[in-house]
Design a protein around this motif. Structure first.
Motif, PDB file in Angstrom:
ATOM      1  N   TRP A  42      49.929  74.150  37.205  1.00 39.12           N
ATOM      2  CA  TRP A  42      48.928  75.137  36.785  1.00 39.12           C
ATOM      3  C   TRP A  42      49.191  75.676  35.385  1.00 39.12           C
ATOM      4  N   ILE A  43      50.133  75.080  34.686  1.00 41.39           N
ATOM      5  CA  ILE A  43      50.454  75.471  33.307  1.00 41.39           C
ATOM      6  C   ILE A  43      49.866  74.414  32.367  1.00 41.39           C
ATOM      7  N   PRO A  44      49.137  74.794  31.329  1.00 44.03           N
ATOM      8  CA  PRO A  44      48.786  76.149  30.894  1.00 44.03           C
ATOM      9  C   PRO A  44      47.402  76.598  31.344  1.00 44.03           C
ATOM     10  N   GLU A  45      46.733  75.840  32.217  1.00 45.09           N
ATOM     11  CA  GLU A  45      45.359  76.174  32.587  1.00 45.09           C
ATOM     12  C   GLU A  45      45.245  77.576  33.158  1.00 45.09           C
ATOM     13  N   LYS A  46      46.180  77.937  34.059  1.00 46.47           N
ATOM     14  CA  LYS A  46      46.107  79.239  34.719  1.00 46.47           C
ATOM     15  C   LYS A  46      47.350  80.102  34.438  1.00 46.47           C
ATOM     16  N   LEU A  47      48.489  79.465  34.283  1.00 42.82           N
ATOM     17  CA  LEU A  47      49.748  80.194  34.134  1.00 42.82           C
ATOM     18  C   LEU A  47      50.355  79.952  32.759  1.00 42.82           C
ATOM     19  N   ALA A  48      51.085  80.957  32.283  1.00 39.97           N
ATOM     20  CA  ALA A  48      51.789  80.820  31.008  1.00 39.97           C
ATOM     21  C   ALA A  48      53.097  80.064  31.214  1.00 39.97           C
ATOM     22  N   PRO A  49      53.512  79.281  30.246  1.00 35.39           N
ATOM     23  CA  PRO A  49      54.819  78.618  30.358  1.00 35.39           C
ATOM     24  C   PRO A  49      55.952  79.632  30.297  1.00 35.39           C
ATOM     25  N   ASP A  50      57.101  79.231  30.816  1.00 33.24           N
ATOM     26  CA  ASP A  50      58.281  80.093  30.727  1.00 33.24           C
ATOM     27  C   ASP A  50      58.644  80.334  29.270  1.00 33.24           C
ATOM     28  N   GLU A  51      59.251  81.490  29.028  1.00 34.13           N
ATOM     29  CA  GLU A  51      59.778  81.741  27.690  1.00 34.13           C
ATOM     30  C   GLU A  51      60.868  80.724  27.376  1.00 34.13           C
ATOM     31  N   PRO A  52      60.991  80.314  26.120  1.00 26.11           N
ATOM     32  CA  PRO A  52      62.013  79.328  25.756  1.00 26.11           C
ATOM     33  C   PRO A  52      63.404  79.951  25.700  1.00 26.11           C
TER      34      PRO A  52
END
Length: 373
Positions: free
Chosen positions: A92-102
């Motif tokens: 569901w990333i990035p359509e709905k959820l943000a990726p984790d911080e690097p």
């Protein structure tokens, strides 16, 4: 006093729903998620990709993700605890959820009993995993790291933990990261069993800012089973300054809890509406529409089917200019009558007014003159 930058993370859909009934429908969850998305909150945890065998409340996460529509400007994310969960979440990333911080991340529980109950691992397992986690971060080319401790202030099975125990586990992780050439800039401190106190939180953060100056982001996950979490968050606000970012997890209505900690729903969290009200009173611009958030809290109560734990949604925020209570309002006693701040005077219609003459006040007249443009 200079204040840190403050970020609020809304946990009602994850921390809250995981301890409520598994029978709550996806339709109702979507209604609450949509309501929260319209409040101005910038970060919302939508749930957990975990085994429905152990957390049946999260059994329909993929349906929830497929159906909800992200609101512009809101960062949505979700928890995943193993590789299968990570794969489901990442779909569901990035359509709905943000990726984790690097960020590279290492994490250790102070309570060996809790981590065994919660994840079927031991503190020794967590410590042993640190080199591998750091190696993976180096391979990915990450340039910053976060060190985390959980059950930081105490345990229902082992009792209170000392400042030196907290700092020792943090320092052990920091040293490992620095040996790999990656600076530690973030920390996350969890308190699943509600052992936080204002003094202990102040002591911890003051010591960290002195001994670990490279850390500039402090993320607190405080539970409120013993009624001290908002006080502790306020102390954190006072200890940190403009060099820092303070991230505070909270939950609409204060709902939340862990089935593994022994306190169930009574573990609770800081009610988001109470946190926003306090921050705004202290001059922190949260960007949150407090009346909309209060309405989301009442919606949450209807969805979970029982009273929740926040205060501002029940007594109302401090009335601002143009919102002062009418002087001739009758006696107000019940919780329903107290809702006049959002529902209007009809909720107390017919209540007694014991004074024989209309109430007048030169002081009120003066206030109203000042409030007029």
């Amino acid at each position: 006093m200079s204040l840190p930058r403050v970020e609020i993370i809304e946990e009602g859909m994850r921390e809250g729903m995981q301890i409520e009934s598994a029978d709550i429908s996806v339709d109702d969850k979507l209604r609450l998620l949509d309501a929260l998305s319209r409040t101005g909150l910038k970060s919302i945890n939508v749930g957990s990709f975990v085994s429905p065998r152990w957390v049946p409340q999260m059994a329909h996460m993929d349906e929830l993700m497929a159906r909800f529509e992200p609101a512009p400007g809101v960062r949505y994310f979700a928890l995943a605890l193993n590789q299968k969960g990570v794969e489901r979440r990442d779909a569901w990333i990035p359509e709905k959820l943000a990726p984790d911080e690097p960020l590279g991340v290492t994490s250790v529980h102070l309570c060996d009993v809790f981590v065994r109950r919660n994840t079927a691992r031991s503190q020794a397992d967590e410590l042993a995993a640190i080199p591998q986690r750091i190696a993976r971060a180096v391979e990915r080319g990450l340039t910053e790291a976060s060190v985390r401790i959980n059950a930081a202030w105490g345990s229902n099975w082992l009792g209170a933990f000392s400042l030196e125990q907290r700092l020792g586990l943090l320092r052990q992780q920091i040293d490992a990261w620095e040996e790999a050439g990656i600076p530690v800039t973030h920390t996350w401190i969890g308190d699943p069993m509600s052992w936080n106190t204002p003094r202990a939180v102040e002591e911890t953060l003051a010591a960290m800012t002195e001994r670990m100056p490279g850390i500039t982001t402090y993320h607190l996950h405080l539970h409120d089973g013993r009624g001290t979490a908002l006080l502790s968050a306020y102390q954190a606000l006072r200890v940190l300054d403009e060099r820092h970012t303070l991230v505070i997890d909270s939950s609409v209505g204060g709902m939340g809890g862990c089935p593994y900690c022994g306190n169930g729903r009574m573990t609770r969290m800081i009610a988001t509406e109470d946190l926003v009200h306090l921050l705004q009173a202290e001059g922190v611009d949260t960007g949150v529409d407090l009346p909309a958030l209060i309405e989301a809290g009442h919606l949450a109560e209807g969805i979970v089917g029982h009273e929740l734990y926040g205060h501002v949604g029940k007594a109302g925020p401090r009335p601002g200019p143009g919102e002062l209570y009418p002087m001739d309002m009758p006696l107000v006693e019940t919780a329903d009558e107290a809702q006049h701040f959002r529902l209007g005077p009809q909720v107390y219609e017919g209540r007694p007014r014991p004074w024989k003459q209309p109430i007048t006040s030169e002081a009120r007249d003066a206030v109203e003159r000042k409030e007029r443009p």
